[in-house]
Scaffold this motif. Structure first.
Motif, PDB file in Angstrom:
ATOM      1  N   ILE A   1      -0.201  -6.402  -0.586  1.00 18.99           N
ATOM      2  CA  ILE A   1       1.314  -5.915  -0.743  1.00 18.99           C
ATOM      3  C   ILE A   1       1.088  -7.475  -1.250  1.00 18.99           C
ATOM      4  CG2 ILE A   1       3.173  -6.811   0.001  1.00 18.99           C
ATOM      5  CD1 ILE A   1       2.404  -5.687   2.532  1.00 18.99           C
TER       6      ILE A   1
ATOM      7  N   MET B   1       7.348  -7.604  -4.440  1.00 26.53           N
ATOM      8  CA  MET B   1       7.318  -6.585  -2.714  1.00 26.53           C
ATOM      9  C   MET B   1       6.706  -5.124  -3.404  1.00 26.53           C
ATOM     10  SD  MET B   1       7.625  -8.376  -0.272  1.00 26.53           S
ATOM     11  CE  MET B   1       8.695  -9.684   0.469  1.00 26.53           C
ATOM     12  N   ARG B   2       6.252  -5.266  -4.252  1.00 22.92           N
ATOM     13  CA  ARG B   2       5.245  -4.386  -4.184  1.00 22.92           C
ATOM     14  C   ARG B   2       3.992  -3.741  -3.510  1.00 22.92           C
ATOM     15  NH1 ARG B   2       8.115  -1.204  -8.251  1.00 22.92           N
ATOM     16  NH2 ARG B   2       6.018  -0.464  -8.906  1.00 22.92           N
ATOM     17  N   PHE B   3       3.397  -2.926  -3.284  1.00 21.10           N
ATOM     18  CA  PHE B   3       2.134  -2.738  -2.714  1.00 21.10           C
ATOM     19  C   PHE B   3       1.494  -1.464  -3.256  1.00 21.10           C
ATOM     20  CE2 PHE B   3       3.818   1.158  -1.019  1.00 21.10           C
ATOM     21  CZ  PHE B   3       2.859   1.839   0.075  1.00 21.10           C
TER      22      PHE B   3
ATOM     23  N   LEU C   1       7.696  -1.353  -2.079  1.00 20.78           N
ATOM     24  CA  LEU C   1       7.198  -1.679  -0.897  1.00 20.78           C
ATOM     25  C   LEU C   1       8.578  -0.650  -0.307  1.00 20.78           C
ATOM     26  CD1 LEU C   1       5.911  -3.429   1.594  1.00 20.78           C
ATOM     27  CD2 LEU C   1       7.277  -5.308   1.528  1.00 20.78           C
TER      28      LEU C   1
ATOM     29  N   TRP D   1       7.122   2.291   1.383  1.00 19.89           N
ATOM     30  CA  TRP D   1       6.553   2.106   2.545  1.00 19.89           C
ATOM     31  C   TRP D   1       7.072   2.549   3.797  1.00 19.89           C
ATOM     32  CZ3 TRP D   1       1.834   3.677   3.179  1.00 19.89           C
ATOM     33  CH2 TRP D   1       0.543   3.373   4.497  1.00 19.89           C
TER      34      TRP D   1
END
Length: 856
Positions: free
Chosen positions: A385, A390-392, A413, A416
């Motif tokens: 992450i 706030m990206r994964f 995110l 998910w």
């Protein structure tokens, strides 16, 4: 003109290749080929080393599996020998039931059966043959025939079918190989196995080498100090025959991938020492070979292991390194030659390759950074992450767990989070937020994720936080482990524990009851030579009883099936009961039990369960206290709660173990040689029981200054009608019904000691006749009887006005089943007690149900 230029260029290219200007290309080719050679040699060494290590591990596993299984088979025979030692005469039906209980085909594939060969002198032969014929075998004869001073006829061999029928009546002592092993076993009083023999069971199919294992059985009360005395006292042999091919197949199963082996008996003078071999032609020149010596029960075996082509092929990939390396080197040479010949094209190509190389290096650095972070977890599935955005991104395996195709690019995110089960979403989000905004470097959580097919997948998320020099979180990376199989195994383990524990209950009650009856002297005086051994046997049966009860209590608590009878009690009476129950144990260790005086208070508890917790605290304190010390129990009343503490003067609890004290199977000394026995379940069960009664548990310890365990309960006002004192049992008639005569006699003995007048019946019909002829004050009954079910008897009694309120105590290994069949009946005059039973618990339960019946 164009054609001429093309021809000229083609003619110049070979000369340009071998020119001085193309020297750099030849240098590149040399370096490439040299690197290929080094890489290939390195890979060959690595593959050889890896193959050797795996070969050793596999052969060690095979050897250990054979050794452990043979030990298991010895335990089976020792159990059979124990049955014969405990009884002067074991009938054929009893032997069949014993062997059926072992479930040989299911639990020990490869064993042909378990048998008993009786030792006969020459003058006993005719009478013995006549006795066996009278059992329904009119053609029975001991074979081979002929006069001999000693015979060992096979009398029992279960399963008594198929190949085993050929061995019935065979005198194994008449055959030299069997004779040698049997005589060695008898003279040394140890387990022995034979050399290779042809079994009588080889009646059809491929003939396999065979062996037999013998455990001698001696007549009770005779001297066994010398070989001659043992031979004189010899009663027979418990034994098992084995076809080696079937035995090894059952032991090893799939443990030999790519490994061939040969098992040889190394004794001198054997005509055919090979017990088993699956080595094919040519295996004697395998790349990996190993010989392991194995000594078992008087025989020296040799295991010869060879690797197979299948195994070797897994570590024979170095050729591809040479091929690929040569091709790459040749390609680089051609490219360098083209560069030297066509400078402009080379410069353009070099620029293009430089851009691609930079992009590849950037991607490689990012991948290496992610790999470095997730190496702390497993390779089952990884995720990463990027916290500021706030990206994964997740690995292919992570998406595969949930049934989705792999997504290699970064995702929001929220994608998910949408896969989280609603009940887990908030908790995991809060956990991640706490980890980011604190100084935590790692975290873990067990959550459930939605599978594409619609079901939930339990997973374990573990991660590490990467921070900058100011401590600000930049990335969170970690692993994702699928717990589906682990949860399934835990459920299977719980079911297994429950099943095995229930199956042990009835025989254990019978064993404990038999030992108690013998030790009580009800059957006559016990010889001094036996007395100590019987006392040890009874003590260990009680230990096994406690172990089974602990396992069942743990399983019931985990499944939420344990029932509690919550009532208001005077705490003083409960504490005094616990002290009384443990005082004999304390006296045996010279420990002084001290109870500090306290003002009486009332608590709402299940008295039996609170007694279980106090008994656990007190017995632990006594076990870990030095001789001559004190164990102090103290009661402190603080407002609306009361605390009971038990303090000992032992060595205390090590600091490194204190956070595990109330865990399942927790023991500070977990070795096989620990001083104090136990399962490590007592404190875990105590905590669960107290939570069910709105209580708390805890402890404090400062090694080496002892430990103090406490429990806390809410207090109650004495507004309810409290239980009356225990009724006088003198002259109370109790009918005891159990299909096992030993258990019925044991319960009757316990009741007779307590002042009751017991009458026993081993059948439903017999109990009905007794109830018609005589009036009883109470009934103690099993559920599963020979000719019916105990519930039928209970329903009949409840249907009659005179017995509608008769106190009934059900003592069975199937209480859960009985309560379910009664559809949750809340009869105050009916109580349930699981087998195996303890004398005190049996009397307390019976007194309680009689008391309740009197108050109705």
């Amino acid at each position: 003109m164009t054609e001429n230029k093309q021809i000229s260029a083609n003619s110049l290219f070979p000369r340009a290749v071998f020119s001085h200007q193309n020297g750099i290309s030849w240098f590149v080719l040399f370096i490439g080929l040299l690197s290929t050679v080094f890489a290939g040699v390195y890979l060959i060494d690595r593959e050889a080393d890896a193959a050797s290590r795996e070969f050793v591990l596999l052969t060690d596993d095979i050897t250990d599996a054979i050794r452990k299984r043979m030990i298991d088979h010895e335990q089976i025979l020792l159990g059979g020998a124990g049955v014969l030692d405990a009884s002067a005469s074991v009938q054929r039906q009893e032997w069949r039931i014993l062997v059926e209980r072992l479930r040989l085909a299911e639990n020990f594939p490869g064993i042909l059966g378990v048998g008993y060969a009786k030792v006969l002198r020459e003058q006993e032969l005719a009478r013995f043959e006549q006795e066996v014929r009278s059992e329904g075998f009119p053609d029975f004869r001991v074979h081979p025939q002929g006069a001999r001073p000693l015979y060992t006829s096979i009398l029992y061999l279960e399963p008594f079918e198929g190949r085993n029928l050929a061995a019935f009546g065979f005198d194994m002592y008449s055959e030299p190989t069997r004779h040698a092993a049997m005589r060695a076993a008898a003279e040394t009083a140890t387990t022995r196995i034979t050399g290779p023999v042809k079994l009588l069971q080889e009646t059809h199919g491929v003939v396999q080498a065979g062996i037999l294992m013998y455990v001698p059985v001696y007549r009770q009360g005779m001297l066994l100090d010398t070989p001659d005395e043992r031979m004189a006292a010899l009663r027979g042999f418990v034994y098992s025959p084995y076809r080696m091919g079937d035995l090894l197949s059952g032991i090893l199963g799939s443990l030999t991938p790519g490994i061939g082996y040969r098992l040889i008996d190394t004794a001198a003078g054997l005509d055919n020492p090979v017990l088993f071999s699956d080595l094919a032609n040519g295996d004697d020149v395998a790349s990996l070979q190993r010989t392991v010596e194995l000594s078992l029960y008087g025989r020296d075996w040799q295991l010869e292991f060879n690797s197979t082509p299948t195994f070797d092929q897994r570590y024979n990939n170095s050729l591809w390194v040479f091929i690929v390396g040569f091709c790459v080197s040749l390609l680089l040479f051609v490219m360098a030659s083209l560069l030297a010949l066509r400078k402009q094209q080379a410069e353009l190509l070099a620029g293009r390759m430089t851009k691609q190389l930079r992009a590849s290096n950037t991607a490689l650095r990012q991948a290496e950074e992610r790999q470095r972070l997730v190496l702390k977890g497993s390779n089952d599935g990884w995720w990463d992450i990027h916290i500021p955005e706030m990206r994964f991104v997740a690995s292919e395996r992570a998406w595969e767990m949930l049934g989705y195709p792999a997504l290699s690019d970064e995702q929001s995110l929220h994608r998910w989070q949408s896969l989280l089960a609603p009940d887990d979403r908030h908790a995991l989000t809060q956990l991640l937020r706490d980890a980011i905004y604190s100084d935590q470097m790692a975290f873990s959580a067990e959550v459930r994720l939605s599978h594409k097919a619609g079901h939930l997948v339990p997973v374990l998320l573990r991660g590490a936080i990467q921070r900058d020099h100011q401590g600000v979180a930049l990335r969170a990376s970690g692993t994702m482990l699928d717990l589906t199989e682990q949860k399934r195994i835990e459920q299977m383990k719980s079911q297994f524990v429950s099943t095995v524990s229930h199956e042990l209950r009835t025989p254990l009650t019978s064993i404990s009851g038999a030992l108690a009856i013998v030790n009580s002297g009800s059957l006559g005086d016990v010889p001094a030579a036996m007395s100590k051994m019987l006392e040890i046997a009874e003590s260990n049966s009680q230990r096994l009883n406690h172990l089974i009860n602990d396992l069942l209590d743990m399983e019931k608590l985990a499944a939420g099936k344990m029932k509690f009878e919550i009532r208001t009690y005077a705490l003083r009476e409960l504490v005094e009961e616990a002290l009384s129950a443990n005082r004999a144990f304390a006296d045996s260790r010279n420990i002084d039990l001290v109870c500090r005086d306290f003002a009486d208070v009332w608590v709402r508890v299940d008295s039996m369960r609170l007694h279980q917790v106090l008994n656990n605290y007190l017995s632990n304190a006594i076990k870990f206290s030095p001789e001559g010390s004190q164990v102090v129990i103290e009661v402190l009343h603080d407002g609306e709660r009361v605390r009971v503490s038990v303090t000992d003067e032992g060595e205390g609890i090590p600091f490194e173990f204190q956070d595990q004290v109330f865990g399942k199977f927790a023991q500070a000394d977990g070795s096989d040689k620990r001083k104090q026995p136990g399962t490590g379940l007592g404190l875990a069960i105590s905590r669960e029981l107290m939570e069910q009664m709105d209580g708390d548990v805890g402890f404090f310890s400062e090694p080496p200054n002892g430990a103090c365990f406490w429990l806390s309960l809410p207090t109650e006002r004495a507004t309810e009608e409290l239980p009356e004192s225990t009724p006088n049992n003198t002259k109370r008639k109790v009918l005891v019904v159990d299909d096992d005569p030993m258990i019925a006699d044991f319960i009757a003995l316990v009741l007779r000691r307590a002042g009751y007048i017991p009458t026993t019946s081993i059948s439903l019909h017999g109990a009905q006749l007794l109830l018609q002829q005589e009036r009883f004050d109470a009934l103690v009954t099993d559920l599963r009887l020979q000719d019916g079910h105990g519930l039928n008897l209970i329903r009949e009694l409840r249907a009659e006005p005179l017995t509608g309120r008769m106190p009934i105590l059900v003592v069975s290994a199937y209480c859960d089943e009985g309560q379910r069949l009664l559809h949750g009946d809340n009869d105050p005059c009916l109580a349930w007690l699981d087998k195996p039973v303890e004398e005190k618990k049996l009397l307390n339960m019976l007194d309680d149900v009689i008391q309740r019946a009197l108050s109705v």
